[in-house]
Enzyme design. Structure first.
Site, PDB file in Angstrom:
ATOM      1  N   TYR A 135       0.815  -1.214   0.000  1.00 10.73           N
ATOM      2  CA  TYR A 135       0.000   0.000   0.000  1.00 10.73           C
ATOM      3  C   TYR A 135       0.851   1.268   0.000  1.00 10.73           C
ATOM      4  O   TYR A 135       0.342   2.357   0.217  1.00 10.73           O
ATOM      5  CB  TYR A 135      -0.938   0.025   1.223  1.00 10.73           C
ATOM      6  CG  TYR A 135      -2.136  -0.894   1.095  1.00 10.73           C
ATOM      7  CD1 TYR A 135      -1.994  -2.175   0.566  1.00 10.73           C
ATOM      8  CD2 TYR A 135      -3.399  -0.485   1.504  1.00 10.73           C
ATOM      9  CE1 TYR A 135      -3.078  -3.032   0.456  1.00 10.73           C
ATOM     10  CE2 TYR A 135      -4.491  -1.339   1.392  1.00 10.73           C
ATOM     11  CZ  TYR A 135      -4.326  -2.602   0.874  1.00 10.73           C
ATOM     12  OH  TYR A 135      -5.397  -3.445   0.762  1.00 10.73           O
ATOM     13  N   LYS A 187       4.304 -14.529   0.571  1.00 11.90           N
ATOM     14  CA  LYS A 187       4.305 -15.229  -0.713  1.00 11.90           C
ATOM     15  C   LYS A 187       5.728 -15.126  -1.226  1.00 11.90           C
ATOM     16  O   LYS A 187       5.998 -14.588  -2.297  1.00 11.90           O
ATOM     17  CB  LYS A 187       3.295 -14.561  -1.665  1.00 11.90           C
ATOM     18  CG  LYS A 187       3.086 -15.286  -2.979  1.00 11.90           C
ATOM     19  CD  LYS A 187       2.306 -16.584  -2.860  1.00 11.90           C
ATOM     20  CE  LYS A 187       2.189 -17.265  -4.207  1.00 11.90           C
ATOM     21  NZ  LYS A 187       1.633 -18.628  -4.119  1.00 11.90           N
ATOM     22  N   ASP A 220      -1.791 -18.215  -0.339  1.00  9.51           N
ATOM     23  CA  ASP A 220      -2.844 -19.065  -0.921  1.00  9.51           C
ATOM     24  C   ASP A 220      -3.190 -20.215   0.014  1.00  9.51           C
ATOM     25  O   ASP A 220      -4.364 -20.541   0.221  1.00  9.51           O
ATOM     26  CB  ASP A 220      -2.455 -19.555  -2.327  1.00  9.51           C
ATOM     27  CG  ASP A 220      -0.985 -19.929  -2.463  1.00  9.51           C
ATOM     28  OD1 ASP A 220      -0.229 -19.765  -1.486  1.00  9.51           O
ATOM     29  OD2 ASP A 220      -0.596 -20.390  -3.546  1.00  9.51           O
ATOM     30  N   ASP A 244      -5.301  -7.529   4.732  1.00  8.41           N
ATOM     31  CA  ASP A 244      -6.601  -6.976   4.344  1.00  8.41           C
ATOM     32  C   ASP A 244      -7.500  -8.084   3.811  1.00  8.41           C
ATOM     33  O   ASP A 244      -8.652  -8.242   4.232  1.00  8.41           O
ATOM     34  CB  ASP A 244      -6.375  -5.900   3.275  1.00  8.41           C
ATOM     35  CG  ASP A 244      -7.647  -5.152   2.917  1.00  8.41           C
ATOM     36  OD1 ASP A 244      -8.595  -5.175   3.715  1.00  8.41           O
ATOM     37  OD2 ASP A 244      -7.670  -4.538   1.836  1.00  8.41           O
ATOM     38  N   ASP A 248     -10.930 -10.296   5.746  1.00  5.48           N
ATOM     39  CA  ASP A 248     -12.311 -10.420   5.264  1.00  5.48           C
ATOM     40  C   ASP A 248     -12.767 -11.876   5.358  1.00  5.48           C
ATOM     41  O   ASP A 248     -13.927 -12.151   5.675  1.00  5.48           O
ATOM     42  CB  ASP A 248     -12.442  -9.932   3.809  1.00  5.48           C
ATOM     43  CG  ASP A 248     -12.877  -8.477   3.736  1.00  5.48           C
ATOM     44  OD1 ASP A 248     -12.496  -7.704   4.636  1.00  5.48           O
ATOM     45  OD2 ASP A 248     -13.607  -8.120   2.794  1.00  5.48           O
TER      46      ASP A 248
HETATM   47 MG    MG Z   1     -10.834  -4.599   3.503  1.00  7.56          MG
END
Ligand code: MG
Ligand code: NAI
Length: 353
Positions: A135, A187, A220, A244, A248
């Site tokens: 980010y 990763k 993954d 992030d 979720d």
């Molecule tokens: Mg989010």
């Protein structure tokens, strides 16, 4: 009586509904344990943008700087592009106040149905690096608007940035004293620099925490295992992007986004930390009085804990858990027909009981 100064930014949409309700619940908990929260309200967000052409005033960060904490609802409006809301309010606060650890708990409370058929006991914390990584917004466009256009986007991983969030996660696993397990997610097979540094730093810090069991997963595999064996996780630490996405998944397997709380912490306490639900302004249900206030209330509980009001914080969480287990006052996202106010009333009764 101990008093704390809290900046309140209800924001947009359902933020304006859940924040005042959560404040009622926090006041009940604080006063029960002999402390007081003093609030200053800021009407920043979409409406402010329509009037002034910006999400918050020029001196906004100065107004927040001296506070003990920031309590945020949600930011976002269908008529404003999301990168404007994000870059106009949320990201400047997280970065200026160096809130490098984004903590997102996922608990499957009794009485709540997970979409998983056999979830087991879910009680995990995702710690997301909150200031750099994917980010960082380093890069650019070349040959813009031509057929040969090129976009370059660079992730930024610093040893210091990785080390502080990894160390924070180890401390959290120790303090929680549950499974004493920390999972690091990268990763590094495909991202051979930034995330290789991450893995190295993780191993280095792990040596200082022999009491904490460690696990390193590729993202993954982590996504699969959040679904396949969620009960095996305790604390999980991941980069900005992976944290992030994974949080979720952890939010939804614990029943509803309406229960997902979060804290943006500056663990050094140089600056105020910010507490907000994971969900957004939910324009599809805003204004109908049916939004679930529990994510906002639980975020407030995390704020109380950060302020050192551990008993009040624990009471808030137990009260929400009790209302969920009873199942009499639930909003539609949890299959009930209760309103935002009715659910909050039930939580307050449980706090005062
Ligand atoms: Mg989010
Ligand atoms: P959202 O989280 O607002 O809503 C997603 C879905 O979940 C909707 O169907 C909504 O009704 C439901 N939902 C969310 N919170 C709920 C609650 N407490 N109780 C019951 N149902 C709930 O995400 P969406 O729709 O992608 O974004 C809407 C706006 O919010 C956008 O402008 C987005 O940029 C912004 N947003 C802001 C965030 C923040 O302030 N940190 C985080 C996520 C989105």
């Amino acid at each position: 009586m101990k008093t704390f100064s809290v900046a309140v930014i209800p924001g947009d949409g359902v933020g304006k509904e859940v924040v005042p309700q959560a404040i009622r619940a926090l006041d009940a908990a604080a006063s029960r344990y002999g402390s007081h929260l003093h609030y200053e309200q800021f009407d920043w967000g979409a409406d402010y943008y329509f009037r002034h052409g910006r999400m918050m005033p020029e001196n906004a960060l100065e107004l927040l700087r001296g506070k003990d904490a920031i309590f945020l609802g949600a930011i976002g409006h269908p008529k404003i592009a999301d990168h404007i809301t994000l870059n106009g309010l949320l990201l400047p606060i997280r970065r200026t106040f160096d809130q490098f650890a984004n903590v997102r708990p996922a608990v499957l409370y009794k009485g709540v149905r997970s979409p998983l058929s056999n979830p087991g006991e879910i009680d995990m914390l995702v710690v997301r690096e909150n200031t750099e990584g994917e980010y960082a917004q380093v890069g650019g466009f070349v040959h813009q608007d031509h057929p040969g256009e090129v976009a370059i986007q660079t992730g930024v991983f610093t040893r210091q940035g990785v080390e502080r969030v990894v160390r924070f996660a180890f401390e959290l696993a120790r303090k929680r004293n549950r499974k004493k397990r920390l999972t690091s997610v990268t990763k590094s097979n495909a991202q051979g620099f930034g995330l290789v540094l991450w893995d190295r730093v993780f191993q280095m810090v792990a040596a200082e925490y022999p009491d904490i069991e460690t696990e390193s997963l590729l993202v993954d595999a982590a996504a699969m295992n959040f679904i396949r064996r969620p009960a095996s996780f305790d604390v999980v630490v991941a980069s900005n992007l992976f944290g992030d996405i994974l949080s979720d998944i952890s939010a939804i397997i614990a029943g509803s986004i309406g229960l997902a709380a979060s804290a943006n912490l500056d663990p050094t306490r140089r600056y105020p930390s910010m507490f907000e639900p994971v969900h957004g302004s939910a324009p599809d249900i805003a204004g109908r009085g049916i939004v679930n206030p529990m994510a906002q209330i639980l975020s407030g509980g995390m704020m109380l804990e950060h302020l050192g009001l551990e008993e009040a914080a624990a009471k808030v969480e137990r009260a929400v858990a009790a209302v969920l287990e009873e199942g009499n006052a639930l909003t539609p996202d949890l299959g009930g027909s209760g309103t935002t106010v009715e659910v909050t009333d039930a939580v307050i009764r449980a706090i005062e009981a």
